[in-house]
Design an enzyme around this catalytic site. Structure first.
Site, mmCIF file in Angstrom:
data_model
loop_
_atom_site.group_PDB
_atom_site.id
_atom_site.type_symbol
_atom_site.label_atom_id
_atom_site.label_comp_id
_atom_site.label_asym_id
_atom_site.label_seq_id
_atom_site.Cartn_x
_atom_site.Cartn_y
_atom_site.Cartn_z
ATOM 1 C CG HIS A 132 -1.964 1.036 1.226
ATOM 2 N ND1 HIS A 132 -1.713 2.366 1.539
ATOM 3 C CD2 HIS A 132 -3.297 0.972 0.917
ATOM 4 C CE1 HIS A 132 -2.833 3.049 1.439
ATOM 5 N NE2 HIS A 132 -3.812 2.232 1.070
ATOM 6 C CD GLU A 134 -1.421 5.589 5.644
ATOM 7 O OE1 GLU A 134 -1.324 5.781 6.878
ATOM 8 O OE2 GLU A 134 -2.518 5.462 5.056
ATOM 9 C CB CYS A 197 -7.325 8.846 10.300
ATOM 10 S SG CYS A 197 -8.443 8.192 9.049
#
Length: 302
Positions: A132, A134, A197
């Site tokens: 991924h 990120e 988050c």
């Protein structure tokens, strides 16, 4: 048949910011070549809509981001919401390219926490999805960062005197809890800092709390980690029929027969237009028992 939208769902602040930065960059530079290094957010319809702005998305998985930078000689490069490594950013600078960093603020915060702990001589265990963007950006910071994508990755590691554990911002609450517990058993001295988050955790908790749900539609892209995690959580929550769909065209009539309560949620990178179109399509079916599949207007995506 009752159709209900899950609150909260859909776009998060990081996604909105990234898309607005692309639009702003095009408006301020009407004649320049503009490239996005990867999908600006993980939604295919957003990528397609950017073509209408004459913005080029470079997302061929056979090429690395370094290779893409090598091929760009002029113009503006936009780094996606998922974050970018310092090496790639510096490479763009060395080539004299202009750049816009659309990295999510929460992603940047996690990177800074990792760097601080590295400076304190911690070995970092980073829970994330393999390959991924990120996770790849964080792993590029140091060889002292170890990707944990499954429990087996923990058991392969050496013993370390100082261990710090954190995670990709879009992981599942369930996955994080499970892996945190397994890490504690091996490293009872580890320091933990959960970095899911707020947008991701609030959408997951809303899905966990659904009651009397016969069918749940999750509007999102198969490449979207937060959308896939919503699906996993819904299944674990015991919802019998869970469908991850890109748009209203993917609704199937067989899933609607004899059901009473249908909920619709959306991943954090899903345009509101697509979610509303799914809800409108379901409401129309509830009234007419005819499933009409609308086309997607890319001009309404961004």
């Amino acid at each position: 048949m009752k159709i209900q939208k899950v609150i909260p769902s859909g776009y998060c602040k990081g996604v909105v910011r990234a898309i607005e930065l692309v639009k702003k960059t095009r408006k301020e530079n009407p004649h320049d070549k503009i490239y996005v290094l990867g999908m600006i957010v993980h939604n295919t319809y957003v990528t397609e809509a950017l073509k209408n702005l004459d913005v080029i998305t470079l997302s061929d998985e056979l090429k690395s981001k370094e290779e893409w930078i090598d091929e760009i000689d002029d113009g503006i490069v936009i780094f996606t919401a998922h974050g970018i490594s310092d090496q790639i950013k510096n490479k763009a600078i060395d080539k004299g390219l202009r750049y816009v960093d659309a990295s999510c603020i929460d992603v940047i915060k996690t990177r800074e926490i990792v760097k601080e702990r590295l400076n304190e001589d911690y070995e970092i265990l980073y829970i994330g999805k393999r390959n991924h963007p990120e996770a790849m950006a964080v792993l590029s910071i140091s060889s002292h960062i170890h990707l944990i994508s499954e429990a087996q990755d923990i058991y392969k590691l050496d013993e370390y005197p100082k261990v710090f554990v954190t995670n990709q911002t879009t992981m599942s609450i369930y996955d994080i809890r499970d892996l945190f517990n397994k890490i504690r058993k091996k490293y009872d001295h580890a320091v933990f800092e959960e970095e899911i988050c707020n947008a991701t955790s609030s959408r997951q908790k809303a899905t966990m709390n659904l009651k009397d749900c016969d069918v749940l539609y999750i509007v999102g892209d198969t490449k979207s980690n937060n959308s896939n995690k919503l699906k996993e959580i819904a299944v674990k929550n015991g919802i019998k029929t869970v469908r991850l769909i890109g748009c209203a065209n993917e609704i199937e009539e067989k899933d609607l027969d004899g059901v009473n309560n249908i909920y619709v949620t959306a991943g954090a990178s899903t345009p509101t237009y697509l979610t509303n179109q799914v809800i409108d399509t379901l409401n129309c079916y509830a009234e007419t028992h005819v499933l009409k599949k609308p086309s997607v207007d890319l001009n309404k995506i961004i």
